[in-house]
Motif scaffolding. Structure first.
Motif, PDB file in Angstrom:
ATOM      1  N   SER A 140      -8.613  -1.484   6.644  1.00 43.70           N
ATOM      2  CA  SER A 140      -8.552  -0.956   4.862  1.00 43.70           C
ATOM      3  C   SER A 140      -8.043  -0.297   3.655  1.00 43.70           C
ATOM      4  CB  SER A 140     -10.436  -0.462   4.389  1.00 43.70           C
ATOM      5  OG  SER A 140      -9.993   1.192   5.004  1.00 43.70           O
ATOM      6  N   GLN A 141      -7.294  -0.746   2.858  1.00 43.71           N
ATOM      7  CA  GLN A 141      -6.097   0.254   2.086  1.00 43.71           C
ATOM      8  C   GLN A 141      -6.187   1.090   1.419  1.00 43.71           C
ATOM      9  OE1 GLN A 141      -3.966  -3.666   1.252  1.00 43.71           O
ATOM     10  NE2 GLN A 141      -3.549  -4.180   2.747  1.00 43.71           N
ATOM     11  N   VAL A 142      -5.068   1.879   1.261  1.00 42.21           N
ATOM     12  CA  VAL A 142      -6.143   2.827  -0.433  1.00 42.21           C
ATOM     13  C   VAL A 142      -6.626   2.549  -1.085  1.00 42.21           C
ATOM     14  CG1 VAL A 142      -4.797   4.727  -1.233  1.00 42.21           C
ATOM     15  CG2 VAL A 142      -4.682   3.861   1.040  1.00 42.21           C
ATOM     16  N   GLY A 143      -6.145   0.949  -1.977  1.00 40.13           N
ATOM     17  CA  GLY A 143      -5.924   0.567  -3.115  1.00 40.13           C
ATOM     18  C   GLY A 143      -7.190  -0.488  -3.447  1.00 40.13           C
ATOM     19  N   GLY A 144      -7.941  -0.890  -1.727  1.00 42.14           N
ATOM     20  CA  GLY A 144      -9.150  -1.070  -1.417  1.00 42.14           C
ATOM     21  C   GLY A 144     -10.010   0.193  -1.843  1.00 42.14           C
TER      22      GLY A 144
END
Ligand SMILES: Cc1cc2nc3c(=O)[nH]c(=O)nc-3n(C[C@H](O)[C@H](O)[C@H](O)COP(=O)(O)OP(=O)(O)OC[C@H]3O[C@@H](n4cnc5c(N)ncnc54)[C@H](O)[C@@H]3O)c2cc1C
Ligand SMILES: Cc1cc2nc3c(=O)[nH]c(=O)nc-3n(C[C@H](O)[C@H](O)[C@H](O)COP(=O)(O)OP(=O)(O)OC[C@H]3O[C@@H](n4cnc5c(N)ncnc54)[C@H](O)[C@@H]3O)c2cc1C
Lengths: 464, 249
Positions: A140-144
């Motif tokens: 997972s990504q920080v933006g998500g």
């Protein structure tokens, strides 16, 4: 919708052609998240590398009415990052730099595409700690994470992703770039728009960078697993353990849930025997906490609410024990589980669980129901497994029918129908369970202000 | 038949240690400490031998500061019967440890002495070998299988390119490798029971062993940082760089 040929040419006015993909493989892969209930249908995938490119893209999309789906690590569990109606997917894979670390502020500013685990590791390398943590951390990504306000296994102690966001850089639906809060601790200057973006699931703007607070690392963490025969006793165990120990996590899972993990053969059963339920918890071990933990265990053993337990003797053992809980989601994926991510107040958990257990047993006599979750937060993940011979559609219709009953029960308890996975596409039509008509009308108003053309993740959260 | 197992308290395998600012040592304040993983395997092996009815009493021994008691209690919870703690805050080098172990092994009349092949903090890989030499008995190092018979032990060793099996007369020293077994989880009731098992306190002086270090640490430094990779546009550019810059072609 324009044909994909001329669309690609249009997009190339904002994003270099080399970072626009229209091949089938990319359209399939980037057309969906972790859920498997929708057919991917994207018309292009773009990979911006800067905020300027994102802004140019959104301006183009607004004037040409091109629908955009912001896409992070695609580990989302509610279909928020799925493209199902020919949208252009905006992937943040190529925006993953760490922009700035400030040890005095104890903040780090990262681009939206940075992988969650890379953020955690970066903090550790600086002698600090980023505490929000969950099983999808490696993808997972920080933006998500910001867009879903992710929770996870340490919410009990450190809160949700929201609590660590000190600033957001984003591009609204008109292509305007906003710098929200800019890392300040105190900033009482009107509405805090930053918090509107946390949990907005890509419907208000594209998040391009995030400033996060880091904190002091905890003392070494100890991990214990206890065997609990009765579902109704889990909250008794929680109350005793919480009173005695500096808890950082408290989770539960059923024997059936663990069975799916053990079937993969990569981890061992914690005890020789089995029990219908288990709790796993973690606490800081600074002084004599192990003694306190043993005392609690003895008391619970005497009361008959637990029957066995293990204490990890090393971090390697602790990690293996955590896998029993953390690998559940992944292990049941082949069975296309119908996921319910529901929450009630901690004080309501015992009464709610009793009613829910009875309801599920009555409504799903033939389905395998897998229980686990962040029960220390009042958050249950109830997964219904698809019988292998059932078609996905038939299964979904059956689950949605039972949903009505589960949600009616939930509404009586003033609970949440999506505790941490968000609304996206899958839970959109149930929004009224947890939000009043007036609230939903206001949300629509807010959406219209930030995204007047309705190009940002249309059909997600609110519906068109 | 009595088994003696040596256990060392070390920085946990999963901890990324940091070098102290003055370069004198690694910083272990507020860091998770655990039993050396190879010693955990050694304890597990001894307990399995006992459970199979092949070994009698299991004695575990640790040298080092007060907190080694925790490590010994873990070994007792895993199934050892009795513990000996040779307490000292001094820096211990492999030779000093081997001498102390010899003294304990002789006092205990142990037939089988099991150690980890190395401790993951100093990575010396010396103690087992030194102990066997000092005691003038056989050694089976890097064990991936241990078969105990009457008066002897067969040890399968992991060596370059294959396995070697040696047969040793007892008493003998065995050092464990990773594949020997997978140590068990420690059950809470066993941790409680372990508190009541005997733990004897000793000091190096009790055995008349000189533990004075023979080495001085000059400096501790981080490994050099790997520099970032680069992208090349063509195979020709790659070849040129390998030739002219890396000078490997
Ligand atoms: C095994 C597993 C375990 C999980 N455990 C947990 C858990 O414990 N707790 C929890 O909360 N979640 C959990 N999740 C769900 C998921 O990992 C989180 O929701 C995560 O925050 C999603 O991040 P992502 O980068 O994968 O987002 P995606 O799935 O790519 O997107 C999620 C939403 O965010 C939007 N979005 C993504 N990037 C941006 C951006 N840059 N700007 C604007 N909008 C954006 C998307 O449009 C979509 O609506 C789990 C998932 C899996 C597969
Ligand atoms: C000696 C002193 C020390 C102070 N120290 C601090 C400090 O350390 N930190 C700090 O943050 N502030 C401090 N303040 C400022 C002040 O006390 C705070 O802002 C406090 O929260 C204001 O509360 P109040 O009830 O007096 O609000 P008021 O002054 O009555 O109103 C403040 C605002 O709130 C609105 N409001 C009031 N009640 C409601 C309501 N029920 N619903 C909707 N809106 C409402 C008003 O319309 C107005 O906009 C200090 C003030 C003084 C005099």
């Amino acid at each position: 919708m324009t044909t994909s040929h001329s669309l690609a040419e249009q997009l190339a006015t904002a994003i270099p052609a080399a970072r626009i993909a229209t091949d089938d493989d990319s359209l399939q892969r980037y057309g969906r998240d972790w859920t498997r209930y929708t057919e991917p249908c994207a018309s292009a995938v773009v990979f911006p590398t800067s905020t300027e490119e994102v802004a140019a893209l959104v301006k183009l999309a607004a004037s040409e009415k091109i629908a955009l789906v912001p896409s992070g690590g695609r580990t989302g569990l509610s279909g928020g990052a799925c493209a199902t109606q020919g949208e252009v997917v905006v992937s943040f894979d190529r925006m993953n730099r760490i922009r700035d670390f400030n040890p005095i502020d104890r903040t780090v500013t990262v681009e939206a595409g940075l992988i969650t685990e890379a953020l955690q590791n970066f903090a550790t390398e600086q002698g600090l700690y980023f505490p929000v943590d969950f099983a999808s951390r490696g993808s997972s990504q920080v933006g998500g994470n910001v867009a879903t306000n992710a929770g996870g296994i340490k919410v009990l102690r450190w809160g949700m992703f929201r609590d660590w966001v000190a600033g957001i850089e984003c591009v609204t639906g008109t292509g305007e770039v906003l710098q929200l809060n800019q890392g300040l601790v105190k900033n009482n200057t009107g509405y805090d728009l930053r918090h509107l973006f946390v949990g907005s699931e890509g419907t208000l703007g594209l998040i391009t960078a995030v400033t996060l607070r880091l904190t002091q690392p905890p003392a070494p963490l100890a991990v214990m697993v206890l065997a609990v025969p009765e579902l109704s006793d889990i909250m008794t165990v929680f109350a005793s353990v919480r009173a005695a120990l500096p808890l950082t996590a408290f989770e539960f899972f059923s024997e059936a849930a663990m069975g799916h993990v053990l079937a993969r053969g990569h981890v061992r059963r914690p005890f020789d025997g089995s029990a219908p339920y288990y709790v796993i918890f973690e606490y800081e071990h600074a002084h004599n906490e192990d003694e306190a933990a043993l005392t609690v265990f003895e008391q619970l053993l005497e009361q008959g609410v637990v029957v066995d337990g293990v204490l990890a003797q090393s971090d390697s053992q602790a990690r293996d024990l955590w896998r029993l809980r953390e690998d559940i989601s992944e292990s049941i994926t082949p069975r296309t589980p119908y996921k319910n991510d529901i929450a009630v107040k901690v004080s309501q958990v015992p009464a709610f669980v009793a009613e829910l257990d009875a309801l599920l047993a009555e409504q799903y006599p033939d389905f395998e129901v897998v229980w686990f979750g962040h029960i220390g937060d009042g958050n249950l993940h109830i997964n219904i497994l698809r019988p292998e011979e059932w078609e996905i559609d038939r299964f979904r219709v059956a689950c949605e029918r039972v949903n009505e009953l589960v949600f009616a029960l939930l509404a009586r308890f003033n609970g949440s129908m999506s505790a941490e996975h968000g609304v996206g596409l899958l839970k959109r039509d149930y929004l009224h369970i947890s939000r009043s008509e007036a609230e939903i009308a206001l949300m629509r108003g807010i959406k219209a202000v930030f995204d007047p053309q309705g190009i940002l993740n249309p059909g997600k959260v609110l519906g068109q | 038949m009595k088994v003696l197992v040596a256990v060392k308290r070390v920085v946990d395998y999963n901890v990324k240690v940091r070098v102290k600012a003055d370069g004198s040592d690694v910083d272990i304040a507020n860091v998770k400490m655990s039993m050396n993983p190879f010693d955990e395997i050694a304890v597990e092996e001894a307990v399995r031998l006992k459970e199979a009815g092949k070994a009698g009493e299991i004695v575990v021994v640790s040298m080092g500061p007060k907190q080694c008691e925790e490590t010994l209690r873990t070994a007792l919870a895993m199934g050892a019967d009795r513990a000996v703690h040779v307490e000292t805050d001094a820096v211990l080098e492999p030779l000093a440890v081997a001498k102390l172990l010899k003294a304990v092994a002789e006092e205990e009349q142990a037939q089988l002495i099991v150690l980890g092949k190395q401790a993951i903090d100093d990575d010396c890989n010396q103690t087992g070998q030194m102990l066997a030499a000092l005691m003038n008995i056989g050694q089976g190092t890097f064990a991936s299988k241990v078969d105990l018979a009457d008066g002897s032990v067969n040890v399968t060793r992991e060596i370059d390119g294959g396995l070697e099996t040696v047969s040793l007369k007892l008493p003998a020293v065995v050092t464990t490798d990773l594949r020997l077994n997978e140590p068990r989880y420690v059950k809470l009731p066993n941790i409680m029971a372990a508190k009541k098992k005997p733990l004897a306190k000793k000091a190096p002086a009790d055995f008349g062993v000189d533990i004075t270090p023979r080495l001085t640490t000059l400096k501790v430094a981080e490994p050099a940082k790997r520099s970032a990779g680069i992208k090349v546009a063509s195979a020709a550019e790659l070849v040129a760089k390998l030739k002219n810059e890396a000078k490997v072609l």
